[in-house]
Design a protein around this motif. Structure first.
Motif, PDB file in Angstrom:
ATOM      1  N   LEU A 241       0.780  -1.386  -0.063  1.00 27.52           N
ATOM      2  CA  LEU A 241       0.045   0.042  -0.243  1.00 27.52           C
ATOM      3  C   LEU A 241       0.963   1.347  -0.232  1.00 27.52           C
ATOM      4  N   ARG A 242       2.146   1.228   0.465  1.00 27.98           N
ATOM      5  CA  ARG A 242       3.119   2.346   0.103  1.00 27.98           C
ATOM      6  C   ARG A 242       3.497   2.451  -1.189  1.00 27.98           C
ATOM      7  N   ARG A 243       2.653   2.695  -2.126  1.00 38.05           N
ATOM      8  CA  ARG A 243       2.977   2.772  -3.459  1.00 38.05           C
ATOM      9  C   ARG A 243       3.930   3.768  -3.920  1.00 38.05           C
ATOM     10  N   GLY A 244       4.049   4.909  -3.125  1.00 37.55           N
ATOM     11  CA  GLY A 244       4.859   6.014  -3.423  1.00 37.55           C
ATOM     12  C   GLY A 244       6.436   5.946  -3.135  1.00 37.55           C
ATOM     13  N   THR A 245       6.712   4.595  -2.301  1.00 35.75           N
ATOM     14  CA  THR A 245       7.976   4.236  -2.009  1.00 35.75           C
ATOM     15  C   THR A 245       8.866   3.982  -3.199  1.00 35.75           C
ATOM     16  N   ALA A 246       9.919   4.586  -3.249  1.00 28.07           N
ATOM     17  CA  ALA A 246      10.918   4.251  -4.187  1.00 28.07           C
ATOM     18  C   ALA A 246      11.666   2.847  -3.999  1.00 28.07           C
ATOM     19  N   GLY A 247      11.466   2.028  -5.150  1.00 28.39           N
ATOM     20  CA  GLY A 247      12.277   0.863  -4.920  1.00 28.39           C
ATOM     21  C   GLY A 247      11.273  -0.198  -4.156  1.00 28.39           C
ATOM     22  N   LEU A 248      10.049   0.248  -4.427  1.00 24.48           N
ATOM     23  CA  LEU A 248       9.101  -0.783  -3.517  1.00 24.48           C
ATOM     24  C   LEU A 248       9.349  -2.316  -3.709  1.00 24.48           C
ATOM     25  N   ALA A 249       9.287  -2.443  -5.056  1.00 24.38           N
ATOM     26  CA  ALA A 249       9.195  -3.935  -5.429  1.00 24.38           C
ATOM     27  C   ALA A 249      10.552  -4.866  -4.725  1.00 24.38           C
ATOM     28  N   ARG A 250      11.622  -4.095  -4.957  1.00 26.19           N
ATOM     29  CA  ARG A 250      12.918  -4.563  -4.262  1.00 26.19           C
ATOM     30  C   ARG A 250      12.725  -4.603  -2.837  1.00 26.19           C
ATOM     31  N   LYS A 251      12.204  -3.790  -2.206  1.00 32.87           N
ATOM     32  CA  LYS A 251      11.836  -3.815  -0.629  1.00 32.87           C
ATOM     33  C   LYS A 251      10.993  -4.713  -0.159  1.00 32.87           C
ATOM     34  N   VAL A 252       9.971  -5.047  -0.872  1.00 29.24           N
ATOM     35  CA  VAL A 252       9.110  -6.018  -0.543  1.00 29.24           C
ATOM     36  C   VAL A 252       9.628  -7.316  -0.708  1.00 29.24           C
ATOM     37  N   GLY A 253      10.221  -7.426  -1.988  1.00 25.77           N
ATOM     38  CA  GLY A 253      11.067  -8.861  -2.352  1.00 25.77           C
ATOM     39  C   GLY A 253      11.943  -9.166  -1.267  1.00 25.77           C
ATOM     40  N   LEU A 254      12.537  -8.132  -0.624  1.00 28.53           N
ATOM     41  CA  LEU A 254      13.664  -8.352   0.332  1.00 28.53           C
ATOM     42  C   LEU A 254      12.840  -9.140   1.755  1.00 28.53           C
ATOM     43  N   TYR A 255      11.561  -8.398   2.031  1.00 28.43           N
ATOM     44  CA  TYR A 255      11.140  -8.855   3.197  1.00 28.43           C
ATOM     45  C   TYR A 255      10.481 -10.004   3.069  1.00 28.43           C
ATOM     46  N   LEU A 256      10.109 -10.435   1.966  1.00 24.80           N
ATOM     47  CA  LEU A 256       9.593 -11.907   1.713  1.00 24.80           C
ATOM     48  C   LEU A 256      10.490 -12.753   1.882  1.00 24.80           C
ATOM     49  N   ALA A 257      11.741 -12.546   1.140  1.00 21.39           N
ATOM     50  CA  ALA A 257      12.725 -13.166   1.036  1.00 21.39           C
ATOM     51  C   ALA A 257      13.462 -13.651   2.475  1.00 21.39           C
TER      52      ALA A 257
ATOM     53  N   ARG B  89       5.910   1.413  12.507  1.00 21.40           N
ATOM     54  CA  ARG B  89       7.060   0.116  11.974  1.00 21.40           C
ATOM     55  C   ARG B  89       7.336   0.086  10.524  1.00 21.40           C
ATOM     56  N   ILE B  90       6.216  -0.007   9.853  1.00 25.94           N
ATOM     57  CA  ILE B  90       6.404  -0.389   8.330  1.00 25.94           C
ATOM     58  C   ILE B  90       7.020   0.645   7.695  1.00 25.94           C
ATOM     59  N   ASP B  91       6.667   2.136   8.027  1.00 24.42           N
ATOM     60  CA  ASP B  91       7.145   3.442   7.454  1.00 24.42           C
ATOM     61  C   ASP B  91       8.745   3.358   7.790  1.00 24.42           C
ATOM     62  N   ALA B  92       8.952   3.166   8.927  1.00 28.33           N
ATOM     63  CA  ALA B  92      10.411   3.209   9.656  1.00 28.33           C
ATOM     64  C   ALA B  92      11.396   2.101   8.843  1.00 28.33           C
ATOM     65  N   ALA B  93      10.835   0.757   8.489  1.00 30.66           N
ATOM     66  CA  ALA B  93      11.399   0.074   8.092  1.00 30.66           C
ATOM     67  C   ALA B  93      11.929   0.192   6.440  1.00 30.66           C
ATOM     68  N   LEU B  94      10.764   0.689   6.015  1.00 28.41           N
ATOM     69  CA  LEU B  94      11.125   0.993   4.175  1.00 28.41           C
ATOM     70  C   LEU B  94      12.311   2.138   3.989  1.00 28.41           C
ATOM     71  N   ARG B  95      12.925   2.620   5.253  1.00 29.38           N
ATOM     72  CA  ARG B  95      14.017   3.634   4.727  1.00 29.38           C
ATOM     73  C   ARG B  95      15.209   2.979   4.646  1.00 29.38           C
ATOM     74  N   THR B  96      15.444   1.860   5.333  1.00 25.30           N
ATOM     75  CA  THR B  96      16.732   1.260   5.099  1.00 25.30           C
ATOM     76  C   THR B  96      16.533  -0.222   5.072  1.00 25.30           C
ATOM     77  N   PRO B  97      17.373  -1.055   4.157  1.00 30.23           N
ATOM     78  CA  PRO B  97      17.371  -2.488   3.975  1.00 30.23           C
ATOM     79  C   PRO B  97      17.334  -3.442   5.456  1.00 30.23           C
ATOM     80  N   ALA B  98      18.218  -2.649   6.309  1.00 34.63           N
ATOM     81  CA  ALA B  98      18.729  -3.228   7.569  1.00 34.63           C
ATOM     82  C   ALA B  98      17.164  -3.292   8.480  1.00 34.63           C
ATOM     83  N   ALA B  99      16.747  -2.088   8.483  1.00 35.10           N
ATOM     84  CA  ALA B  99      15.265  -1.926   9.154  1.00 35.10           C
ATOM     85  C   ALA B  99      14.251  -2.963   8.712  1.00 35.10           C
ATOM     86  N   LEU B 100      14.204  -3.168   7.182  1.00 33.80           N
ATOM     87  CA  LEU B 100      13.457  -3.990   6.736  1.00 33.80           C
ATOM     88  C   LEU B 100      13.577  -5.379   7.012  1.00 33.80           C
TER      89      LEU B 100
END
Length: 298
Positions: A31-47, A170-181
């Protein structure tokens, strides 16, 4: 592995796929569609989440094999005994009863009142101030969904913000860095460990299957893929449709968040049904009617 065992594992994996970490949080991320690189970030979370579950499963299988190697005969005798089946039947019936119990306890009523109060506070906040950052995309999507469904935009946004609760920030904060995600994925996995009844049941089925450990590990990897399948379907839908999925995603995200408080009950009910089915089937199976007959005769 026989077809019945495979079907049981698929059912358990699909149950696991509907949890907070495997379905709801990925949907809220999308739902955070305006986030840069959303596909990569969601993929990282699921992985990361899938890897966490796989590592946990390997540990359970390894531990189960150690127990079987050292106490195999005793364990097999115990599992095949009538007493163990009666115990499984009793536990299964208790889980079914809990799963179909209504949310009428004092704690449930207090939780419902708090959820209503949070929704009102979020609605008031949406009227007084403006929201900035990636989280606004999710709220806007929820508002669009609500508007399409007949609700006022403010009401829809408030509902979505209320059901997300602390997870929204938590989700908004996690989207800022890969480590937080990565941290978000691990926290989601760890929080669900105490309620992972389907996963524990699946691990037990694999250990008892008699397959070589390597085959069990490969089967476990497939189980984890099935667990992530609904989230991957949502991910693909979002990438394919983009903003055209906002209405549907917002509505589903709100509904799933509202139903999460009751998810433990329906999971318990399904696991209970599987336990009763196992206890009452096979050569050594016990009858449910006999179970109640023995109770009433005491």
């Amino acid at each position: 592995m026989n077809p019945e065992t495979g079907l049981q594992l698929v059912i358990l994996a699909l149950i696991d796929s509907t949890s907070l970490g495997t379905l709801v949080i990925p949907l809220w991320l999308l739902l955070r569609r305006g986030t840069a690189g959303l596909a990569r970030k969601v993929g990282l979370y699921l992985a990361v989440l899938g890897g966490f579950y796989f590592a946990l499963g390997v540990a359970l299988l390894t531990g189960g094999h150690v127990v079987v190697e050292r106490y195999g005969e005793w364990v097999r005798a115990l599992v095949q005994s009538g007493g163990f089946r009666w115990a499984a039947l009793a536990v299964g019936i208790a889980l079914i009863a809990y799963g179909f119990s209504g949310p009428w306890s004092k704690a449930d009523r207090a939780k419902a009142a708090e959820k209503k109060s949070a929704a009102l506070r979020a609605k008031e906040a949406s009227r007084v101030g403006s929201v900035s950052g990636p989280g606004v995309v999710g709220v806007a999507a929820g508002a669009a969904a609500g508007a399409q469904a007949g609700d006022a935009p403010d009401d829809a946004a408030a509902r979505l913000a209320a059901v997300q609760g602390g997870w929204g920030s938590r989700i908004d904060a996690a989207l800022r860095t890969p480590a937080a995600l990565v941290g978000l994925a691990l926290v989601a996995g760890l929080l669900e460990v105490p309620t992972m009844l389907p996963y524990l049941a699946a691990s037990g089925i694999l250990v008892a299957s008699g397959m070589p450990l390597a085959t069990q590990v490969l089967t476990l990897a497939g189980y984890c893929v099935v667990m992530m399948l609904p989230a991957l379907v949502l991910f693909g839908t979002r990438m394919l449709l983009g903003s055209r999925a906002d209405s549907w995603f917002g509505r589903i995200g709100t509904k799933l968040g509202e139903y999460m408080s009751e998810s433990a009950k329906w999971v318990a009910a399904i696991v209970g049904i599987l336990a009763v089915r196992w206890a009452s089937s096979g050569p050594g199976g016990v009858g449910v009617g006999e179970f109640f007959e023995n109770i009433f005769q005491r």
